[in-house]
Design a protein around this motif. Sequence first.
Motif, PDB file in Angstrom:
ATOM      1  N   ASP A  50      -0.729  -3.906  -3.612  1.00  0.00           N
ATOM      2  CA  ASP A  50      -1.372  -2.592  -3.777  1.00  0.00           C
ATOM      3  C   ASP A  50      -0.395  -1.424  -3.810  1.00  0.00           C
ATOM      4  O   ASP A  50      -0.640  -0.368  -3.227  1.00  0.00           O
ATOM      5  CB  ASP A  50      -2.422  -2.366  -2.672  1.00  0.00           C
ATOM      6  N   ASN A  58       0.518  -0.493  -6.940  1.00  0.00           N
ATOM      7  CA  ASN A  58       0.194   0.008  -8.278  1.00  0.00           C
ATOM      8  C   ASN A  58       1.472   0.361  -9.042  1.00  0.00           C
ATOM      9  O   ASN A  58       1.578   1.411  -9.672  1.00  0.00           O
ATOM     10  CB  ASN A  58      -0.715   1.239  -8.189  1.00  0.00           C
ATOM     11  N   TYR A 106     -10.285  -7.182  -1.881  1.00  0.00           N
ATOM     12  CA  TYR A 106      -9.085  -7.027  -1.068  1.00  0.00           C
ATOM     13  C   TYR A 106      -8.924  -8.124  -0.027  1.00  0.00           C
ATOM     14  O   TYR A 106      -7.795  -8.450   0.357  1.00  0.00           O
ATOM     15  CB  TYR A 106      -9.081  -5.669  -0.372  1.00  0.00           C
ATOM     16  N   ASP A 161      -0.412  -8.764  -5.428  1.00  0.00           N
ATOM     17  CA  ASP A 161      -1.712  -8.243  -5.878  1.00  0.00           C
ATOM     18  C   ASP A 161      -1.709  -6.717  -6.008  1.00  0.00           C
ATOM     19  O   ASP A 161      -1.032  -6.016  -5.251  1.00  0.00           O
ATOM     20  CB  ASP A 161      -2.822  -8.614  -4.874  1.00  0.00           C
ATOM     21  N   GLY A 162      -2.536  -6.232  -6.931  1.00  0.00           N
ATOM     22  CA  GLY A 162      -2.746  -4.797  -7.032  1.00  0.00           C
ATOM     23  C   GLY A 162      -1.564  -4.025  -7.564  1.00  0.00           C
ATOM     24  O   GLY A 162      -1.283  -2.917  -7.114  1.00  0.00           O
ATOM     25  N   ASN A 163      -0.864  -4.611  -8.546  1.00  0.00           N
ATOM     26  CA  ASN A 163       0.230  -3.918  -9.198  1.00  0.00           C
ATOM     27  C   ASN A 163      -0.007  -3.900 -10.703  1.00  0.00           C
ATOM     28  O   ASN A 163      -0.974  -4.468 -11.205  1.00  0.00           O
ATOM     29  CB  ASN A 163       1.569  -4.584  -8.870  1.00  0.00           C
ATOM     30  N   ARG A 208      -5.495  -8.831  -9.458  1.00  0.00           N
ATOM     31  CA  ARG A 208      -5.577  -7.426  -9.903  1.00  0.00           C
ATOM     32  C   ARG A 208      -4.253  -6.908 -10.468  1.00  0.00           C
ATOM     33  O   ARG A 208      -3.831  -5.801 -10.183  1.00  0.00           O
ATOM     34  CB  ARG A 208      -6.045  -6.540  -8.737  1.00  0.00           C
ATOM     35  N   CYS A 209      -3.591  -7.726 -11.276  1.00  0.00           N
ATOM     36  CA  CYS A 209      -2.310  -7.329 -11.872  1.00  0.00           C
ATOM     37  C   CYS A 209      -2.349  -7.353 -13.404  1.00  0.00           C
ATOM     38  O   CYS A 209      -1.297  -7.424 -14.041  1.00  0.00           O
ATOM     39  CB  CYS A 209      -1.191  -8.241 -11.377  1.00  0.00           C
ATOM     40  N   THR A 221      -7.158  -6.638   5.645  1.00  0.00           N
ATOM     41  CA  THR A 221      -7.705  -6.647   4.286  1.00  0.00           C
ATOM     42  C   THR A 221      -9.186  -7.015   4.260  1.00  0.00           C
ATOM     43  O   THR A 221      -9.881  -6.739   3.283  1.00  0.00           O
ATOM     44  CB  THR A 221      -6.930  -7.633   3.390  1.00  0.00           C
ATOM     45  N   SER A 231       0.800  -1.226   0.000  1.00  0.00           N
ATOM     46  CA  SER A 231       0.000   0.000   0.000  1.00  0.00           C
ATOM     47  C   SER A 231       0.831   1.272   0.000  1.00  0.00           C
ATOM     48  O   SER A 231       0.563   2.214   0.749  1.00  0.00           O
ATOM     49  CB  SER A 231      -0.962  -0.006   1.194  1.00  0.00           C
TER      50      SER A 231
END
Length: 206
Positions: free
Chosen positions: A46, A48, A177, A70-72, A96-97, A192, A19
Amino acid sequence: TVHKSVLVSESLVNLDIASNVNFNLFAGAEKESIHMPSLNYLNLVDNNATVPLKFLGAKQFPKLMFLHLDGNQELRFDDLNFKSLSKNLEQLTIGRCNVKELPPYMSSFKYVYFFDARNNNISQVNTDFLDTLKEHDKHSMFEVLFAGNPVCQDSSVRDEIRNKVGELSCEPLCSIYCWSRNAGSNEFCDATCNSKECDYDQGECK
């Protein structure tokens, strides 16, 4: 930023830098200069950011067992250095990638019992990889998550996934999440899953 000395720490076991938007742990690094012989757990969720998988291999992280990405931004598995992590890796999360396909060599990850690839754009899953995952279905933390991918819309592929790695493998969790549908049974407040839609980690976050 993180000082470059972190990437050559001989004693660091757990590294959690989740994050931190637009943060790239490997910015300006060279693959040959990374060596963390004791690292067991790496969490870059996360951020990003781009995570160059060519920097993630057994030479750099010989004891890595838990890897969370995740989240990148889009992950590319075209560098075989990542394959070398199969010697030890037990948990891998890449939700979420913007992942479009899983590489054929995923079936070499013989020890993975927890795999999360939710909310990507995966349209095919190698049968051999599903068979490899299924070998660990008796593990107390076994969980395979493919919800939010085209493979879960194709009835024939969805049925194969369900038959091999669990009836709920294509079903969404309470939020994108929350890391596991079993998070609410560990007597611990999982951040999460601490949201209204997850009933605040099923009541464990009071």
